[in-house]
Design a protein around this motif. Sequence first.
Motif, PDB file in Angstrom:
ATOM      1  N   THR A 128       6.852   0.463  -7.111  1.00 49.38           N
ATOM      2  CA  THR A 128       6.607  -0.924  -6.757  1.00 49.38           C
ATOM      3  C   THR A 128       7.606  -1.358  -5.692  1.00 49.38           C
ATOM      4  OG1 THR A 128       8.045  -1.723  -8.519  1.00 49.38           O
ATOM      5  CG2 THR A 128       5.712  -1.544  -9.028  1.00 49.38           C
ATOM      6  N   ALA A 129       7.186  -2.274  -4.858  1.00 51.52           N
ATOM      7  CA  ALA A 129       8.071  -2.850  -3.855  1.00 51.52           C
ATOM      8  C   ALA A 129       8.720  -4.093  -4.460  1.00 51.52           C
ATOM      9  CB  ALA A 129       7.287  -3.216  -2.606  1.00 51.52           C
ATOM     10  N   HIS A 160      14.489  -9.214   1.718  1.00 49.21           N
ATOM     11  CA  HIS A 160      14.974  -7.864   1.447  1.00 49.21           C
ATOM     12  C   HIS A 160      13.902  -7.125   0.655  1.00 49.21           C
ATOM     13  CE1 HIS A 160      18.980  -9.048   2.766  1.00 49.21           C
ATOM     14  NE2 HIS A 160      18.744 -10.188   2.124  1.00 49.21           N
ATOM     15  N   VAL A 161      13.634  -5.900   1.056  1.00 49.36           N
ATOM     16  CA  VAL A 161      12.606  -5.088   0.406  1.00 49.36           C
ATOM     17  C   VAL A 161      13.243  -3.805  -0.095  1.00 49.36           C
ATOM     18  CG1 VAL A 161      10.416  -3.904   0.677  1.00 49.36           C
ATOM     19  CG2 VAL A 161      10.868  -5.950   2.001  1.00 49.36           C
ATOM     20  N   GLN A 162      12.985  -3.467  -1.350  1.00 50.06           N
ATOM     21  CA  GLN A 162      13.443  -2.198  -1.899  1.00 50.06           C
ATOM     22  C   GLN A 162      12.222  -1.436  -2.384  1.00 50.06           C
ATOM     23  OE1 GLN A 162      16.626  -2.393  -4.664  1.00 50.06           O
ATOM     24  NE2 GLN A 162      16.661  -0.194  -4.970  1.00 50.06           N
ATOM     25  N   LEU A 163      12.110  -0.195  -1.915  1.00 49.78           N
ATOM     26  CA  LEU A 163      10.987   0.664  -2.254  1.00 49.78           C
ATOM     27  C   LEU A 163      11.573   2.010  -2.658  1.00 49.78           C
ATOM     28  CD1 LEU A 163       7.835   0.614  -2.120  1.00 49.78           C
ATOM     29  CD2 LEU A 163       8.070   1.769   0.053  1.00 49.78           C
ATOM     30  N   LYS A 180       0.827  -1.209   0.000  1.00 57.65           N
ATOM     31  CA  LYS A 180       0.000   0.000   0.000  1.00 57.65           C
ATOM     32  C   LYS A 180       0.861   1.258   0.000  1.00 57.65           C
ATOM     33  CE  LYS A 180      -4.100  -1.842   2.271  1.00 57.65           C
ATOM     34  NZ  LYS A 180      -4.955  -1.774   3.475  1.00 57.65           N
ATOM     35  N   ILE A 181       1.965   1.238   0.746  1.00 65.94           N
ATOM     36  CA  ILE A 181       2.887   2.384   0.756  1.00 65.94           C
ATOM     37  C   ILE A 181       3.467   2.582  -0.633  1.00 65.94           C
ATOM     38  CG2 ILE A 181       5.100   3.222   1.630  1.00 65.94           C
ATOM     39  CD1 ILE A 181       4.429   1.756   4.276  1.00 65.94           C
ATOM     40  N   ALA A 182       3.850   1.484  -1.285  1.00 68.56           N
ATOM     41  CA  ALA A 182       4.409   1.560  -2.636  1.00 68.56           C
ATOM     42  C   ALA A 182       3.396   2.157  -3.602  1.00 68.56           C
ATOM     43  CB  ALA A 182       4.848   0.182  -3.103  1.00 68.56           C
ATOM     44  N   LYS A 183       2.150   1.714  -3.507  1.00 69.57           N
ATOM     45  CA  LYS A 183       1.109   2.222  -4.398  1.00 69.57           C
ATOM     46  C   LYS A 183       0.892   3.714  -4.172  1.00 69.57           C
ATOM     47  CE  LYS A 183      -3.552   1.269  -5.969  1.00 69.57           C
ATOM     48  NZ  LYS A 183      -4.737   0.429  -5.804  1.00 69.57           N
TER      49      LYS A 183
END
Length: 64
Positions: free
Chosen positions: A20-21, A31-34, A12-15
Motif C-alpha cells: 500500500t502507498a 510525502h509518499v512511502q511505498l 496502481k504501482i502499489a497494487k
Amino acid sequence: MKRGELIKRIAKIAKRKGTTAIFTEGGRHTHVQLGDRQTTIPRHNEINERTANGILKHLEGEGK
C-alpha cells in the motif's frame, strides 16, 4: 500531469507490488512511502511531466 492522476498511478504501482502507498501531508509537499522507497509530491494542481515521471520511476524501483 494532474496531481490526481499521479496519485492514481502511484496507487496502481502499489497494487502491482502487493503493498500500500502511505500518503502523509507535510508543509508544502505530500510525502509518499511505498515499501522501502519514499518520495515527495508537490501540492500543485499540475505537476511537470519530468517531475512526475521521475517520481514514478523512483517508486517503481528504477531510480535511486
